[in-house]
Design a protein around this motif. Structure first.
Motif, short mmCIF file in Angstrom:
data_model
loop_
_atom_site.label_atom_id
_atom_site.label_comp_id
_atom_site.label_asym_id
_atom_site.label_seq_id
_atom_site.Cartn_x
_atom_site.Cartn_y
_atom_site.Cartn_z
N SER A 288 0.83 -1.20 0.00
CA SER A 288 0.00 0.00 0.00
C SER A 288 0.86 1.25 0.00
O SER A 288 1.91 1.31 0.66
N HIS B 6 -7.00 4.37 2.21
CA HIS B 6 -6.30 4.50 0.94
C HIS B 6 -5.35 3.33 0.67
O HIS B 6 -4.48 3.42 -0.19
N ILE C 283 -4.28 -0.62 -0.53
CA ILE C 283 -4.67 -1.43 -1.68
C ILE C 283 -5.85 -2.33 -1.31
O ILE C 283 -6.70 -2.64 -2.15
N TRP D 89 -8.92 -0.18 -1.74
CA TRP D 89 -9.25 -0.07 -3.17
C TRP D 89 -9.98 -1.32 -3.65
O TRP D 89 -10.99 -1.22 -4.36
N ALA D 90 -9.46 -2.49 -3.28
CA ALA D 90 -10.07 -3.74 -3.73
C ALA D 90 -11.50 -3.87 -3.21
O ALA D 90 -12.42 -4.26 -3.96
N LEU E 223 -8.64 -9.59 -4.45
CA LEU E 223 -7.23 -9.26 -4.60
C LEU E 223 -6.36 -10.48 -4.31
O LEU E 223 -6.48 -11.10 -3.26
N HIS F 224 -3.52 -5.17 -11.05
CA HIS F 224 -4.26 -4.61 -9.93
C HIS F 224 -3.49 -3.48 -9.26
O HIS F 224 -4.08 -2.47 -8.85
N TYR G 53 -4.75 0.32 -8.76
CA TYR G 53 -4.75 0.93 -7.42
C TYR G 53 -3.97 2.25 -7.45
O TYR G 53 -4.42 3.26 -6.88
N TRP H 111 -6.06 4.93 -9.00
CA TRP H 111 -7.14 5.31 -8.08
C TRP H 111 -6.63 6.25 -7.00
O TRP H 111 -7.23 7.30 -6.73
#
Length: 405
Positions: free
Chosen positions: A58, A66, A68, A71-72, A79, A87, A91, A94
């Motif tokens: 991350s 925020h 990973i 995000w998933a 993930l 991916h 991420y 994003w």
């Protein structure tokens, strides 16, 4: 001239994005240049799987939500652990939209002195004044060459960092040199594509990293090694606390770097390379192009033939190879074997000039070669620029409300 800013961040990879996030969060005027995840997008092969596990993948941000994992969940994505490059890039896009929606995609050509700060020269002829500059451009132009291969024709040899799409090698014989993650990853992808690939290295055996064990770890398992996934028990925890690393004598620092950055491959590559020929225990003596093919002679007298050699030979760091600092400014940067000598806040011997990521390995330890290092670098550089003091023990992984399981 397109104005001025307190801080110009050059680079929009994990370190540039994280630095921007923490600087803007505290109200520091920050202008960021670059392509989102540019090095990851152009120097990593399609189909790659990250070496670090989810907990260490991350990009640091001062506000929870925020990672990973966040995000998933937000995108209802299952993930993988470790995550795929596909991916991770998604991420990165994003989180960049949340951190720096006004990202300046122009290329920085050069940074020079200008009054009390710096002049940032851009590829369209424009320039911007910045009181401070943060260079976060990864390992750009730092690929290590292999002397024994230098006389081969152009196009027959490349570095592992030079390829996005390995399918261009369909129908060719590719010899991969090296046993690091990048070399083994590229070899595995080539094998998956049906390419005739083999691997050679001077080392006698591959060092495989331990497998990820699914499920909820026990407290002891969770903390046996640091959540950075860099190094083992002792050296890993030293690397995870850069302030501890900085207090070590030079010889001990070197030992930590060696133990954390030695060539090794993720356990998930092992089965994919099961049928790939490995020629280990002998270095390359010579290589020549004859009869339309490359003939490599090893020091044990054996020969290998290929149409292309892909070198996973690592990197030789030298600030001058960035070609971003003008000669006068470059001459003011105090170096340690090509690395900038950095103080608090990753500041170089030139006041206001900071280096993040790979350039910080010599001063702040090997964790700066990995995404997880942003959890130390982001808040540290923001504190320094704001003139604040931070906690005595700062670590290179998320704590508090962020999960590290």
């Amino acid at each position: 001239m397109s104005g001025s800013t307190d801080v110009a961040v050059v680079g929009a990879g994990p370190y540039g994005l994280s630095a921007t996030a923490f600087l803007r969060h505290q109200g520091t005027s920050t202008h960021t240049f670059g392509e989102v995840m540019g090095s990851w997008r152009h120097q990593m092969p399609q189909g790659m799987i990250l070496r670090s596990k989810e907990r260490a993948s991350s990009i640091a941000h001062p506000v929870p939500g925020h990672t990973i994992t966040s995000w998933a969940r937000a995108h209802d994505i299952a993930l993988d652990n470790p995550a795929s490059l596909e991916h991770f890039l998604a991420y990165g896009e994003w989180i960049s939209e949340r951190i720096v929606p006004d990202l300046d995609h122009r290329r920085v050509e050069q940074v020079a002195r200008e009054g009390s700060g710096f002049s940032v020269h851009l590829d369209d002829g424009d320039r911007m004044h910045a009181e401070r500059v943060v260079l976060s451009v990864g390992l750009l132009n730092m690929e290590r060459s292999v002397p024994e291969l230098e006389n081969l024709p152009q196009g027959t040899v490349s570095h592992v960092a030079h390829h996005e799409d390995l399918s261009v090698f369909a129908g060719k014989r590719v010899l991969v040199l090296g046993l690091g993650q990048s070399a083994l990853e590229n070899a595995a992808i080539l094998a998956d594509l049906g390419v005739d690939v083999s691997v050679t290295a001077r080392s006698k055996a591959v060092h495989w990293l331990g497998p990820h064990r699914p499920g909820t770890p026990t407290f002891r398992q969770k903390w046996r090694v640091p959540p950075t996934d860099v190094g083992g028990r002792a050296t890993g925890w030293i690397a995870a606390t850069p302030e501890t690393y900085r207090r070590l004598p030079a010889r001990a620092q070197l030992e930590v770097r060696k133990r954390c950055l030695f060539p090794a491959g993720s356990h998930n590559l092992r089965a994919r390379l099961e049928h790939v020929p490995f020629h280990l225990g002998s270095a390359i003596r010579s290589a020549e192009y004859t009869g339309g093919e490359i003939v490599v002679t090893l020091k044990d007298g054996s020969t290998l033939k290929a149409d292309h050699i892909m070198a996973g030979s690592g990197y030789d760091y030298d600030v001058a190879r960035y070609d971003l600092l003008d000669k006068e400014l470059l001459g003011e940067v105090e170096l340690l074997d090509g690395f900038p000598k950095l103080g608090k806040g990753f500041e170089s011997s030139v006041p206001g000039l900071h280096f993040l990521g790979a350039p910080a390995v010599r001063s702040f330890g090997p964790v700066n070669r990995f995404v997880t290092g942003t959890w130390y670098a982001g808040p540290e550089i923001a504190r320094r620029i704001a003139g604040k003091r931070g906690p005595t023990m700062r670590v290179a992984f998320p704590v508090g409300s962020h999960s590290i399981a």
